[in-house]
Write an enzyme that holds these catalytic residues in place. Structure first.
Site, PDB file in Angstrom:
ATOM      1  CB  THR A  40      -2.619  50.654  14.046  1.00  0.00           C
ATOM      2  OG1 THR A  40      -2.996  49.670  14.325  1.00  0.00           O
ATOM      3  CG2 THR A  40      -2.883  51.133  12.889  1.00  0.00           C
ATOM      4  N   GLY A  41      -1.740  50.956  17.516  1.00  0.00           N
ATOM      5  CA  GLY A  41      -1.177  50.172  18.777  1.00  0.00           C
ATOM      6  C   GLY A  41       0.051  51.886  19.149  1.00  0.00           C
ATOM      7  CB  THR A  79      -4.350  54.683  14.292  1.00  0.00           C
ATOM      8  OG1 THR A  79      -3.733  55.466  15.844  1.00  0.00           O
ATOM      9  CG2 THR A  79      -3.343  55.102  13.630  1.00  0.00           C
ATOM     10  NE  ARG A 123       1.648  59.686  23.229  1.00  0.00           N
ATOM     11  CZ  ARG A 123       1.041  59.001  22.401  1.00  0.00           C
ATOM     12  NH1 ARG A 123       0.033  59.660  21.115  1.00  0.00           N
ATOM     13  NH2 ARG A 123       1.901  57.400  21.910  1.00  0.00           N
ATOM     14  CB  VAL A 124       3.549  64.080  19.342  1.00  0.00           C
ATOM     15  CG1 VAL A 124       3.301  63.020  17.770  1.00  0.00           C
ATOM     16  CG2 VAL A 124       3.278  65.417  19.310  1.00  0.00           C
ATOM     17  N   GLY A 125       2.297  60.904  19.095  1.00  0.00           N
ATOM     18  CA  GLY A 125       2.952  59.400  19.168  1.00  0.00           C
ATOM     19  C   GLY A 125       3.571  59.326  17.970  1.00  0.00           C
ATOM     20  CG  ASP A 126       3.246  55.287  16.091  1.00  0.00           C
ATOM     21  OD1 ASP A 126       1.982  55.501  16.544  1.00  0.00           O
ATOM     22  OD2 ASP A 126       3.167  54.155  15.774  1.00  0.00           O
ATOM     23  N   GLY A 155       1.942  53.731  20.469  1.00  0.00           N
ATOM     24  CA  GLY A 155       3.199  54.828  19.389  1.00  0.00           C
ATOM     25  C   GLY A 155       4.769  54.392  20.162  1.00  0.00           C
TER      26      GLY A 155
HETATM   27  N1  ASP Z   1      -0.337  54.749  17.316  1.00  0.00           N
HETATM   28  C1  ASP Z   1      -1.245  55.707  17.648  1.00  0.00           C
HETATM   29  C2  ASP Z   1      -0.531  56.304  18.796  1.00  0.00           C
HETATM   30  O1  ASP Z   1       0.485  55.452  19.722  1.00  0.00           O
HETATM   31  C3  ASP Z   1      -2.331  55.008  18.583  1.00  0.00           C
HETATM   32  C4  ASP Z   1      -3.365  54.025  17.725  1.00  0.00           C
HETATM   33  O2  ASP Z   1      -2.135  53.607  16.891  1.00  0.00           O
HETATM   34  O3  ASP Z   1      -3.227  53.607  18.188  1.00  0.00           O
HETATM   35  O4  ASP Z   1      -0.332  57.616  19.551  1.00  0.00           O
END
Ligand code: ASP
Length: 354
Positions: A252-253, A201, A229-232, A255
């Site tokens: 990032t990370g 991300t 699927r939808v993340g943050d 979500g």
């Molecule tokens: N935050 C992103 C999500 O959950 C993924 C990521 O940052 O690696 O979609």
């Protein structure tokens, strides 16, 4: 179905040019350059991003436009497998992108989620903000909106990402009818990916010379996610947030941890309450750790077994970042140079590993 294309044919087909042309859709006219000190921060994959965004800010670009142009470099990069073109697909082998933007001077934001076939979802998110009275378009509707505005369609699945996805699918079970090749015959891109697999991300927050803020988060999301699927990243308040009077933050990370805690909003509110950017980001990490009660998401000491990193810039130009686990860095440009700096951390990875 669209044919997969490599970077060379992408360029020669002129698709890259078309994508670049649509990148400017919705960009504001340049204005005079102010006297304030600009700062741009991004996730660690954003060194070129902060450099590009700063160049644009220094010639009077709007801070959100600068951030969008900055992350577009990564969105178009087939070698960043966590964002845009070349991003990892969902479990069906289809790349679905999420992105959101926020614009300080107009206190507005827009987002797209589960968007297929469009290389620059952040630029589409800006148009959602400007050309609708909605904040979020998803899936088929988001694609139709992008097509309507002239964004070209591209098969976002590169050969490298397809091979990695195929290997993941072939090795899911030893009881189905698929036969993955022996390890020593694996394609090098597959070997390398599973050796260093991580999350990606890109987030970018920009403060211009007038003290105005803009921010963007753009991603292909979790690798091999459930379709839809939808993340943050496209959720205002979770994967990014700003208030033009206070500051801007993004993440990032994992979500889901940010969705459950509205982390980016929390960081901006902590800035408003007087916290320094790094402390505000650490506070969001603590909140995640405190509410992470699912044993499947904990290590043997009850700590999160995943990582989340935050990037933050305050209205006065102070910036900082923090992650759950040590080792994270962030890209920064303060008008002097683009560089990577360490983020603070809640837990020391080395102590955990020893
Ligand atoms: N935050 C992103 C999500 O959950 C993924 C990521 O940052 O690696 O979609």
């Amino acid at each position: 179905m669209m044919e997969p294309i490599d970077r060379r044919s992408l360029l020669s087909a002129g698709v890259a040019g078309l994508c670049a042309a649509t990148l400017g859709l919705g960009a504001s006219p340049r204005r005079d350059v102010g006297k304030g000190k600009p700062v741009v921060v991004a996730s660690a994959n954003g060194l070129q991003t902060v450099a590009k965004a700063m160049d644009l800010i220094l010639v009077g670009a709007d801070p959100l436009d600068a951030a969008i142009e900055g992350v577009a470099i990564v969105e178009a990069d087939p070698n960043d497998q966590s964002v845009g073109y070349g991003g990892m697909p969902n479990e069906d082998g289809v790349v679905e992108l999420d992105a959101a933007v926020m614009h300080g001077p107009t206190a507005n934001g827009g987002a797209v989620a589960a968007l297929q076939n469009i290389m620059h979802p952040a630029a589409v998110a800006r148009l959602v903000m400007q050309r609708t009275d909605h904040c979020l378009l998803v899936g088929e509707g988001a694609l139709r909106f992008a097509q309507m505005h002239g964004f070209p369609e591209v098969n976002l699945l590169t050969e490298a990402s397809r091979k990695i996805w195929l290997h993941w699918k072939e090795t899911l079970s030893d009881q189905d009818d698929r036969f993955p090749p022996p390890d020593d015959q694996l394609d090098p891109v597959v070997q390398q990916f599973f050796g260093i697999r991580g999350t990606g991300t890109i987030h970018c927050s920009a403060l211009d010379t007038h003290g105005n803020l803009g921010c963007v988060t753009t991603t292909s999301g979790l690798y091999f996610k459930i379709p839809g699927r939808v993340g943050d990243s496209p959720i205002l308040g979770a994967g990014l947030y700003l208030d033009n009077e206070v500051g801007s933050a993004g993440s990032t990370g994992r979500g889901e941890a940010n969705l459950l805690n509205c982390s980016s909003l929390r960081i901006v509110e902590a800035l408003r309450a007087g916290k320094a950017p790094q402390d505000a980001a650490l506070e969001a990490c603590r909140q995640i750790a405190r509410t992470n009660l699912n044993p499947k998401l904990q290590d043997d000491q009850g700590r999160p077994n995943f990582d989340v990193t935050f990037y933050c810039v305050r209205k006065d130009g102070n910036f900082g970042g923090a992650s759950l686990w040590s080792g994270a860095r962030m890209a920064v440009h303060d008008g002097e140079s683009a560089r990577l700096v360490d983020c603070a951390a809640l837990y020391d990875r080395k102590i955990n590993e020893s």
